[in-house]
Design a protein around this motif. Structure first.
Motif, short mmCIF file in Angstrom:
data_model
loop_
_atom_site.label_atom_id
_atom_site.label_comp_id
_atom_site.label_asym_id
_atom_site.label_seq_id
_atom_site.Cartn_x
_atom_site.Cartn_y
_atom_site.Cartn_z
N ASP A 163 -18.21 -4.63 6.77
CA ASP A 163 -18.32 -4.42 8.16
C ASP A 163 -16.77 -4.25 8.59
O ASP A 163 -16.08 -4.90 8.55
CB ASP A 163 -18.87 -5.93 8.86
N VAL A 164 -16.61 -2.77 8.86
CA VAL A 164 -15.42 -2.42 9.12
C VAL A 164 -15.51 -1.52 10.50
O VAL A 164 -16.64 -1.01 10.90
CB VAL A 164 -14.78 -1.36 8.17
N THR A 165 -14.52 -1.43 11.18
CA THR A 165 -14.39 -0.90 12.57
C THR A 165 -12.94 -0.08 12.63
O THR A 165 -12.07 -0.49 11.98
CB THR A 165 -14.68 -1.59 13.69
N PHE A 166 -13.12 1.03 13.47
CA PHE A 166 -11.58 1.55 13.92
C PHE A 166 -11.44 0.86 15.39
O PHE A 166 -12.17 1.05 16.10
CB PHE A 166 -11.87 3.01 13.88
N GLU A 167 -10.29 0.33 15.51
CA GLU A 167 -9.73 -0.21 16.83
C GLU A 167 -8.41 0.35 17.17
O GLU A 167 -7.70 0.53 16.40
CB GLU A 167 -10.05 -1.63 16.80
N GLU A 168 -8.25 0.45 18.35
CA GLU A 168 -6.83 0.81 18.76
C GLU A 168 -6.20 -0.51 19.17
O GLU A 168 -6.63 -1.15 20.04
CB GLU A 168 -7.06 1.56 20.34
N ARG A 169 -5.12 -0.91 18.51
CA ARG A 169 -4.50 -1.93 18.58
C ARG A 169 -3.17 -1.85 19.17
O ARG A 169 -2.49 -0.64 19.20
CB ARG A 169 -4.27 -2.73 17.30
N ASN A 188 2.08 7.54 7.18
CA ASN A 188 1.70 8.84 6.81
C ASN A 188 0.23 8.94 5.82
O ASN A 188 -0.48 9.38 5.83
CB ASN A 188 2.86 9.71 6.24
N TYR A 189 0.77 8.05 4.67
CA TYR A 189 -0.55 7.95 3.67
C TYR A 189 -0.42 6.57 3.20
O TYR A 189 0.31 5.77 3.01
CB TYR A 189 -0.14 8.90 2.66
N THR A 190 -1.64 6.19 2.74
CA THR A 190 -2.00 4.94 2.20
C THR A 190 -2.94 5.27 1.03
O THR A 190 -4.15 5.67 1.27
CB THR A 190 -2.62 3.99 3.02
N GLY A 191 -2.54 4.52 0.04
CA GLY A 191 -3.69 4.51 -1.07
C GLY A 191 -4.74 3.46 -1.12
O GLY A 191 -4.29 2.48 -0.48
N ILE A 192 -5.65 3.35 -1.52
CA ILE A 192 -6.71 2.37 -1.82
C ILE A 192 -6.65 1.58 -3.02
O ILE A 192 -6.73 2.31 -4.09
CB ILE A 192 -8.28 2.95 -1.66
N CYS A 193 -6.12 0.43 -2.94
CA CYS A 193 -6.14 -0.48 -4.08
C CYS A 193 -7.39 -1.08 -4.30
O CYS A 193 -8.29 -1.30 -3.54
CB CYS A 193 -5.15 -1.43 -3.77
N GLY A 194 -7.73 -1.61 -5.90
CA GLY A 194 -8.84 -2.52 -5.91
C GLY A 194 -8.86 -3.73 -5.11
O GLY A 194 -10.14 -4.08 -4.92
N SER A 195 -7.69 -4.27 -4.84
CA SER A 195 -7.72 -5.59 -4.01
C SER A 195 -8.29 -5.34 -2.66
O SER A 195 -9.14 -5.99 -1.97
CB SER A 195 -6.53 -6.15 -3.96
N TRP A 217 -13.03 -5.78 0.98
CA TRP A 217 -14.27 -5.19 1.47
C TRP A 217 -15.65 -5.49 1.12
O TRP A 217 -16.64 -5.57 1.81
CB TRP A 217 -13.89 -3.71 1.37
N GLU A 218 -15.53 -5.66 -0.29
CA GLU A 218 -16.85 -6.33 -0.95
C GLU A 218 -17.19 -7.74 -0.56
O GLU A 218 -18.26 -8.28 -0.07
CB GLU A 218 -16.79 -5.97 -2.39
N ALA A 219 -16.20 -8.48 -0.89
CA ALA A 219 -16.25 -10.11 -0.89
C ALA A 219 -15.47 -10.81 0.13
O ALA A 219 -16.02 -11.75 0.42
CB ALA A 219 -15.92 -10.26 -2.32
N GLY A 220 -14.60 -10.19 0.77
CA GLY A 220 -14.14 -11.02 1.79
C GLY A 220 -13.03 -12.15 1.45
O GLY A 220 -12.50 -12.80 2.06
N ARG A 221 -12.70 -12.08 -0.09
CA ARG A 221 -11.91 -13.05 -0.47
C ARG A 221 -11.59 -12.44 -1.89
O ARG A 221 -11.90 -11.85 -2.62
CB ARG A 221 -12.39 -14.39 -0.54
N ILE A 222 -10.28 -13.16 -2.17
CA ILE A 222 -9.54 -13.22 -3.59
C ILE A 222 -8.91 -14.25 -3.71
O ILE A 222 -7.85 -14.64 -3.17
CB ILE A 222 -8.62 -11.86 -3.82
N ALA A 229 -14.39 6.61 1.80
CA ALA A 229 -13.28 6.55 0.89
C ALA A 229 -13.42 5.24 -0.09
O ALA A 229 -13.29 5.32 -1.16
CB ALA A 229 -11.76 6.98 1.25
N PHE A 230 -13.43 4.18 0.80
CA PHE A 230 -13.78 3.03 0.01
C PHE A 230 -15.09 2.86 -0.78
O PHE A 230 -15.11 2.18 -2.03
CB PHE A 230 -13.50 1.70 1.09
N LYS A 231 -15.94 3.55 -0.20
CA LYS A 231 -17.30 3.58 -1.24
C LYS A 231 -17.28 4.51 -2.26
O LYS A 231 -17.66 4.17 -3.38
CB LYS A 231 -18.58 3.80 -0.20
N ASP A 232 -16.50 5.53 -2.08
CA ASP A 232 -16.06 6.18 -3.27
C ASP A 232 -15.36 5.68 -4.22
O ASP A 232 -15.46 6.00 -5.57
CB ASP A 232 -15.49 7.55 -2.74
N VAL A 233 -14.39 4.94 -3.94
CA VAL A 233 -13.41 4.25 -4.98
C VAL A 233 -14.20 3.18 -5.56
O VAL A 233 -14.22 2.85 -6.66
CB VAL A 233 -12.31 3.78 -4.29
#
Length: 369
Positions: free
Chosen positions: A30-36, A52-59, A64-69, A349-353
């Motif tokens: 459950d993700v949203t885009f918000e103006e903060r 400018n740019y951010t990579g997607i890490c496994g964590s 995103w999947e489990a809500g915890r590590i 992008a998260f789904k693709d990773v």
């Protein structure tokens, strides 16, 4: 109010006056885009960075999947992301090392600087570390982010901001490879050919390893590894760990075992195989995270007198060395970038990773045209 522009969708429309659009994880999937609110500098030693740019890490994908590590549990909405590069847009009154307009790679964790690990030079083990996108700390998938100046590393003119976003996983690989104590002429086996595993291969080679074996179950990853930094590749089979280890050592010509073995997978069979692959008196480093508890060949570890170490994030000098390796052409991180997507495409992008597409996905900041 500063003016910025960001494109939305395929229609080419632009939205102006975007200040701090953020990619928020509310709960698993459950993700949203918000103006903060745009963050403010609170210390004279802090800086404000336009991301400018951010990579997607496994964590990130795991949250995103489990809500915890482990013990880090998502309880409130949190901005995702921590592998970032950006541009300094404001500096505190005491800042000396960077200035407005500098392009930087951002080290996304700030330690307390006062505890025993910090004072001993091991700030990555600080119990009060404030690390981006580790609950409850917000991450960097936003328009702006504040940081202490000494955790911002200036990028040389010939190093791109996209490359700067990969300094974070490269610093992880630098720390792991340092833990493995790789010396010129030695052999290293790296379990797992994801981004960190591939970068461990590259760093090991830069440190002087002459035999670098990449191990994975995905043929496409091994094909990439062979072209990137590995001297040998190996595909394990569904057989006992001792059998995979024996075949690996034979195919790689490592009679007696490898000087060092790095697990960058976290997979139980890989970890078990690693202990049979490492030579007597060799070094084993656990860099990948997996199940909390596994079956482990403890007798093999003891009888071979293997030095076993964990590796967590990065410590003093690792980020600096990572930048220098890229700047000197010793490690090429550009090859790992599979795709750069617009900010509004972050969820896909998260789904693709998660689906295993590509090697490293980058997300452009919301204020990137």
């Amino acid at each position: 109010m500063d003016k910025f522009w960001v494109r939305f969708g395929g229609c080419g429309a632009k939205l102006n006056l975007v200040q701090n659009l953020s990619f928020i994880l509310n709960k698993p999937h459950d993700v949203t885009f918000e103006e903060r609110p745009k963050p403010k500098i609170e210390s004279p030693h802090d800086v404000l960075i336009a991301i400018n740019y951010t990579g997607i890490c496994g964590s990130d994908v795991h949250y995103w999947e489990a809500g915890r590590i482990g013990s880090f549990i998502l309880k409130d909405p949190m901005v995702l992301g921590h592998e970032s590069a950006g541009t300094i847009v404001e500096v505190g009154s005491a800042v000396k090392s960077v200035k407005v307009g500098d392009r930087i790679a951002l080290e996304p964790g700030t330690p307390c600087r006062r505890c025993t690990p910090c004072l001993a030079g091991h700030y990555n083990l600080c119990p009060d570390m404030r690390f981006a996108a580790s609950p409850p700390i917000d991450g960097t998938l936003a328009g702006y982010y504040t940081s202490a100046e000494d955790f911002c590393y200036k990028l040389p003119d010939h190093v791109s901001l996209q490359e700067g976003a990969l300094i974070e996983p490269l610093a992880v690989a630098v720390h792991i490879t340092k833990q493995a104590e790789i010396k010129p002429g030695q052999s290293v086996v790296v379990m797992g050919a994801g981004p960190v595993g591939l970068l461990c291969c590259a760093v090991a080679k830069a440190f002087g390893a002459t035999t670098v074996v990449s191990v994975d179950i995905q043929p496409s990853r091994l094909e990439f590894a062979a072209a990137y930094a590995a001297t040998h590749t190996f595909t394990p089979e569904r057989v006992p760990a001792e059998e995979n280890a024996a075949r690996l050592l034979k195919e790689a010509g490592l009679e007696g075992g490898a000087d060092a073995v790095i697990d960058a997978s976290g997979a139980e069979p890989s970890i078990q195989t690693s202990i049979y692959v490492v030579r007597r008196g060799g070094v084993y480093v656990q860099g990948g995270m997996g199940k909390p508890d596994i079956t482990f060949p403890i007798m093999e570890l003891c009888m071979k007198e293997v030095t076993a170490k964990g590796s967590f994030r990065y410590g003093s000098g690792d980020y600096k060395l990572a930048v220098e390796l890229v700047a000197a052409g010793k490690v090429d991180v550009k090859q790992l970038i599979s795709e750069t997507v617009r900010f509004e495409e972050a969820e896909q992008a998260f789904k693709d990773v998660k689906a295993g597409k590509g090697i490293k996905m980058l997300i452009a900041g919301p204020n990137e045209e």
